[in-house]
Design a protein around this motif. Structure first.
Motif, PDB file in Angstrom:
ATOM      1  N   VAL A 106     -53.360   9.418  67.768  1.00 52.02           N
ATOM      2  CA  VAL A 106     -54.274   9.208  66.679  1.00 52.02           C
ATOM      3  C   VAL A 106     -53.414   9.199  65.552  1.00 52.02           C
ATOM      4  CG1 VAL A 106     -56.223  10.029  65.630  1.00 52.02           C
ATOM      5  CG2 VAL A 106     -56.219   9.977  67.785  1.00 52.02           C
TER       6      VAL A 106
ATOM      7  N   TYR B  52     -57.377   3.177  64.635  1.00 49.79           N
ATOM      8  CA  TYR B  52     -57.323   4.288  63.501  1.00 49.79           C
ATOM      9  C   TYR B  52     -56.240   3.910  62.467  1.00 49.79           C
ATOM     10  CZ  TYR B  52     -59.816   7.235  66.559  1.00 49.79           C
ATOM     11  OH  TYR B  52     -60.713   7.874  67.517  1.00 49.79           O
TER      12      TYR B  52
ATOM     13  N   ARG C  90     -56.837   5.109  58.483  1.00 52.93           N
ATOM     14  CA  ARG C  90     -57.830   5.675  58.588  1.00 52.93           C
ATOM     15  C   ARG C  90     -57.586   7.422  58.606  1.00 52.93           C
ATOM     16  NH1 ARG C  90     -62.360   5.251  61.336  1.00 52.93           N
ATOM     17  NH2 ARG C  90     -61.379   4.606  63.013  1.00 52.93           N
ATOM     18  N   THR C  91     -56.355   7.699  58.855  1.00 49.24           N
ATOM     19  CA  THR C  91     -56.082   8.980  59.231  1.00 49.24           C
ATOM     20  C   THR C  91     -55.109   9.626  58.215  1.00 49.24           C
ATOM     21  OG1 THR C  91     -54.129   8.554  60.871  1.00 49.24           O
ATOM     22  CG2 THR C  91     -56.380   8.746  61.868  1.00 49.24           C
TER      23      THR C  91
ATOM     24  N   LEU D 294     -60.228  11.950  58.827  1.00 50.02           N
ATOM     25  CA  LEU D 294     -60.634  10.765  59.384  1.00 50.02           C
ATOM     26  C   LEU D 294     -61.544   9.886  58.301  1.00 50.02           C
ATOM     27  CD1 LEU D 294     -60.343   8.503  61.777  1.00 50.02           C
ATOM     28  CD2 LEU D 294     -62.058   9.868  62.911  1.00 50.02           C
TER      29      LEU D 294
ATOM     30  N   ASP E   4     -65.384   6.333  67.256  1.00 47.77           N
ATOM     31  CA  ASP E   4     -64.307   7.300  66.947  1.00 47.77           C
ATOM     32  C   ASP E   4     -64.864   8.638  67.892  1.00 47.77           C
ATOM     33  OD1 ASP E   4     -62.831   5.747  65.155  1.00 47.77           O
ATOM     34  OD2 ASP E   4     -63.958   6.533  63.567  1.00 47.77           O
TER      35      ASP E   4
END
Length: 328
Positions: free
Chosen positions: A68, A85, A88-89, A105, A112
């Motif tokens: 992730v 992902y 978005r992280t 996140l 998710d």
């Protein structure tokens, strides 16, 4: 020399003892968030020490490609990150100095949802913490439908709501907030989430609430079953009973009338048939009777060729004799 070896052993033992005290810590309870919002997945080192020089890795053990987010050598390395992902992280690099390795996140999706593992590794120790993550989707407001009355005068109500995740709780309440017992519960899951449906029967006028709950999210619909509705049902039931009785009586009268009408028609038809047969019989017998009578009359006369007053003439077909008397 012995002194140096002893010192090294003491320092090494102290370091190992101290390293065993550090621990990666996650939340005790699952993390909830509404789909579309941003969320922080907590993870930190206790006691607080800087993890700037350490390796911080967030993974999802349930997925084949589990990465992730990865922080290593003072930078994010996400070339092998799960595609969904990307972008978005985020790790807060400043918070890393205090031992906070929490993952942010963004724009959470239902996909998710799952179990995450935060793995922290230094040159001398490593540990991991687990975070359970649940994504919530608030569905559409409930809709109450009136399904009519039953034979005992109870009013059937149905409440339905769609598009929830995870499965919500639906309940009926009266005007005082007392939960009412539902009769049937129907739950389905599709691509839009969970849909739930319940039915209930009420026998008196009241304000009835249908409430759908998902943790801290609640949607509600209200219907007022007034006394006029029940009075209307009673009046309708009485009217229906009267109509049934009158309909039955009318059906009996119609049946009797039809029966009498059929018998009358049969009698008329029989009379016409008999009359017709009599007419046929008379038309066949009367000419024969007349012929015999006339023949007897002729035979009773004395046919004399010398008689000047009588002249008998035979008809053309020979079946009838005409008495033609000529007087002087």
């Amino acid at each position: 020399m012995k002194f140096i070896c002893l010192a090294v052993l003491i320092i090494s033992g102290a370091t190992d003892s101290r390293s065993e005290q550090y621990k990666a810590v996650g939340p005790a309870d699952p993390v909830f968030v509404v789909a579309g919002e941003d969320v922080i997945l907590p993870c930190s080192v206790k006691p607080n020490i800087s993890v700037v020089d350490m390796r911080v890795e967030w993974i999802r053990p349930d997925l084949k490609n589990s990465l992730v987010h990865l922080y290593e050598d003072h930078e994010d390395r996400n070339t092998e990150q799960i595609e969904s992902y990307r972008g978005r992280t985020e790790l807060n690099h400043q918070e890393l100095q205090t031992g906070d390795a929490s993952l942010k996140l963004s724009s959470v999706q239902v996909s998710d949802e799952g179990r995450y593992k935060c793995f922290i590794q230094s040159k001398s120790w490593s540990d991991d913490a687990t975070v359970d993550f649940i994504v919530e989707v608030v569905g559409r407001p409930p809709v109450i439908t009136v399904d009519g009355f039953d034979d005992s005068g109870g009013l059937h109500l149905q409440c339905e709501s769609e598009g929830w995740h995870p499965e919500p709780v639906l309940e009926w309440l009266d005007s005082e907030g007392v939960i009412l017992s539902s009769e049937t519960t129907d739950t389905h899951r599709n691509t839009d989430g969970f849909s739930v449906k319940q039915t209930i029967t009420v026998y008196h006028s009241d304000k009835i609430h249908c409430r759908v709950k998902l943790r801290h999210h609640t949607l509600e619909a209200v219907i007022i079953s007034s006394s006029n509705m029940f009075h209307l049902w009673r009046a309708s039931a009485i009217l229906f009973s009267v109509i049934v009785v009158l309909s039955g009586f009318a059906a009996v009268l119609i049946a009797v009338f039809v029966h009498e009408y059929r018998e009358h028609n049969q009698l008329q038809n029989e009379n016409r048939r008999i009359k017709h047969e009599l007419e046929l019989l008379q038309s066949q017998k009367i000419p024969k009777v007349i012929t015999h009578l006339e023949t007897d009359k002729v035979n009773s006369k004395t046919v004399d060729g010398d008689s000047a007053n009588a002249c008998l003439t035979e008809s053309e077909h020979g079946k009838e004799i005409i008495d033609d008397e000529t007087k002087p």
